[in-house]
Write an enzyme that holds these catalytic residues in place. Structure first.
Site, PDB file in Angstrom:
ATOM      1  N   GLY A 400     -10.381  -5.582 -24.033  1.00  0.00           N
ATOM      2  CA  GLY A 400      -9.876  -6.376 -25.132  1.00  0.00           C
ATOM      3  C   GLY A 400      -8.907  -7.428 -24.646  1.00  0.00           C
ATOM      4  N   GLY A 405      -1.740 -10.829 -24.097  1.00  0.00           N
ATOM      5  CA  GLY A 405      -2.171 -10.226 -22.850  1.00  0.00           C
ATOM      6  C   GLY A 405      -3.569  -9.649 -22.932  1.00  0.00           C
ATOM      7  N   LYS A 421      -2.150  -2.460 -21.321  1.00  0.00           N
ATOM      8  CA  LYS A 421      -1.974  -3.802 -21.882  1.00  0.00           C
ATOM      9  C   LYS A 421      -1.078  -4.589 -20.939  1.00  0.00           C
ATOM     10  CE  LYS A 421      -0.371  -6.207 -26.038  1.00  0.00           C
ATOM     11  NZ  LYS A 421       0.207  -6.038 -27.386  1.00  0.00           N
ATOM     12  N   ASP A 534       0.313  -7.209 -39.087  1.00  0.00           N
ATOM     13  CA  ASP A 534      -1.028  -7.718 -38.707  1.00  0.00           C
ATOM     14  C   ASP A 534      -2.066  -6.612 -38.872  1.00  0.00           C
ATOM     15  OD1 ASP A 534      -2.905  -9.508 -37.842  1.00  0.00           O
ATOM     16  OD2 ASP A 534      -2.483  -9.211 -35.705  1.00  0.00           O
TER      17      ASP A 534
END
Length: 554
Positions: A400, A405, A421, A534
């Site tokens: 992803g 990042g 991540k 979000d």
């Protein structure tokens, strides 16, 4: 023979005649006798019981002799007796209760004998009594409350006995009392604050050497009223020495302009010596010694006479006339200033140390990248370990990408999978996002929220800053893949799950409940409360059991 021939004698006054021997029992034959005065002679032996036959007797004055034995109990038969004066003898035993029947008695003087026992309560029946003198005997027990019934009592001498207990409060309401002395006993309690208001005619008050406590009542200043016998009587002598009085000497006592003697030595009095003492014109004796007084001693009034002022054994007294041998107040002031300066310097030094420590702690807290609970795990995972676990951050392991990042799949040394991540530190706000996410996810605990496994803050092989977050690996990918385009890679890893895009109704409902539970926890339960900024399918990940995990709160 003489006694027989003189039966009609009305008054017999042989005071100070140098007579001696025994007093004949025939004195009882003088049936018309009204006054018998034998004071200041050398009579000895017992007082004859026959005196009780003198029923017309008004005055019996046998003081200052050497009479011994007990007081005649039949004196009570002298029903007209007004003055009974037996001071300075060698009488023993108790004061007879029968004296209480002498309803006309005005003066009872039994001082300086060897009488014992308690003061009889029957004295309260002597309704005409004005003067009571029982000092310097061996009397014990408490002062009888019945004494307060004697409203005409003006003179009370009870000193130098072994009396105990408290002075009955009712006695302090006897407004006619002029002279009251209970010194050298074992009395206790405190002086009622209203004493000066209820004893306005008091001119002599002596509580010396007892166990009294409390403060000196300012109302004593009111003991300066008028009295019908003596015009303008004011408090002349006040002795409260050798007790446990505390506090300051009341300034109100400055109104006692007629005060001649003041003794408050051997107490726990504190504060400065009141300036009004130097203004009392008639003050001839002042004893303030053995207290905790301080400050400057006056050079006026009674303080000019070193033989009349006693102020030894106090703390921090200074000044005064040279004969008092006190240190100069200037040297005391220098000492005080030095002590105050030292204390203030020490305080300022401690304050500076505290400010320095506080700022350093605050600076350390502000400059720290991550706070508890990750502080103790900071940089446990090194860049080298992450580099090896992700095959050099290979594109093959990318699962992803986001604005801050790239996310890689990595295999730990134990064989487990984690999602790493790696933050793009070139992006504005990436470092702040790293710290914020650590702080936020570090304090939340919920089964439907993504959990940070560890963090890495180090440098890469090129010397650049490197920051990464390690999460639990979600084998079933994101909810977005299952609902929309799908993710074949995730299906290869977990072949037992449905293909992406084919979620059943119950699975969708379970995932929705998982998401709602996580949001409710963030909004209502955790502290501080967190608002997810979000929330979308791509930020909802599914674990091996298809349980929804909310992450990336934005």
């Amino acid at each position: 023979m003489w006694w027989t021939a003189s039966r009609r004698v009305v008054s017999l006054n042989l005071m100070s005649k140098g007579l001696g021997g025994l007093l004949s029992p025939h004195v009882g034959n003088l049936s018309f006798l009204r006054n018998l005065v034998l004071q200041n002679n050398s009579f000895r032996g017992e007082i004859p019981q026959s005196i009780g036959h003198l029923f017309r007797l008004h005055h019996l004055v046998l003081g200052i002799n050497s009479f011994s034995g007990q007081m005649p109990t039949n004196l009570s038969q002298c029903s007209n007796l007004e003055i009974l004066y037996l001071i300075d003898n060698q009488l023993v035993g108790k004061i007879p209760d029968e004296l209480g029947s002498l309803s006309k008695l005005r003066v009872l003087g039994l001082s300086r004998n060897n009488l014992a026992g308690s003061i009889p309560h029957s004295i309260g029946n002597l309704s005409q009594l004005c003067k009571l003198s029982l000092r310097k005997n061996g009397l014990q027990g408490e002062i009888p409350k019945t004494l307060s019934k004697l409203y005409g009592l003006t003179f009370v001498q009870l000193m130098n006995n072994q009396l105990t207990g408290e002075i009955p409060l009712a006695i302090f309401n006897m407004s006619n009392i002029l002279y009251f002395s209970v010194s050298n006993n074992q009395l206790r309690g405190s002086i009622p604050p209203y004493i000066g208001d209820t004893l306005p005619s008091l001119f002599f008050l002596d509580f010396l050497s007892n166990f009294f406590t409390g403060v000196i009542p300012p109302s004593l200043s009111n003991a300066s009223g008028l009295h019908s016998i003596s015009k303008c009587l004011v408090l002349e002598r006040l002795s409260l020495a050798v007790n446990s009085f505390h506090g300051e000497i009341p300034l109100a006592l400055g109104t006692l302009r007629g005060l001649q003697e003041l003794d408050v030595s051997h107490n726990n009095l504190s504060g400065e010596i009141p300036s009004f003492l130097a203004q009392l014109t008639f003050l001839k004796y002042l004893n303030l010694s053995s207290n905790k007084l301080e400050g400057e001693v006056s050079k006026q009034g009674v303080f000019l006479n070193a033989s009349a002022v006693f102020i030894f054994k106090n703390r921090n007294l200074c000044g005064g006339i040279a004969e008092l041998n006190l240190p100069s107040c200037k040297s005391n002031k220098v000492k005080v200033i030095a002590i105050v300066t030292a204390v203030l310097s020490f305080f300022i030094w401690c304050l500076c140390l505290f400010i320095f420590w506080y700022k350093r702690k605050k600076l350390k807290k502000n400059t720290s990248s991550i706070v508890f609970p990750f502080e103790h795990k900071f940089s446990i995972i090194s860049y080298k370990e992450l580099f090896r676990a992700s095959d050099g951050f290979s594109e093959i392991n990318v699962i992803g990408k986001g604005s801050y990042g790239t996310i890689y799949k990595a295999t730990t040394q134990e064989g487990g999978l984690v999602a790493v991540k790696v933050l793009n530190l070139g992006h504005i706000g990436a470092s702040k996002s790293f710290i914020s996410e650590c702080r936020t996810l570090g304090v939340i605990r919920h089964r439907n929220l993504m959990k940070i496994v560890n963090v890495c803050s180090s440098m890469d092989y090129h010397g650049n800053d490197f920051k990464a977050l390690l999460y639990e690996y979600m084998a079933n990918g994101s909810l977005e893949n299952w609902i929309h385009q799908g993710n074949e890679e995730d299906v290869e890893h977990e072949h037992e799950h449905r293909k992406p895009g084919h979620l059943g109704l119950m699975q969708r409902l379970d995932i929705a409940i998982d998401i709602a539970s996580a949001i409710k926890y963030l909004h209502e339960v955790c502290s501080p409360k967190i608002v997810h900024g979000d929330l979308k399918p791509s930020n909802v990940l599914l674990d091996n059991e298809m349980i929804g995990r909310v992450g990336d709160s934005g």
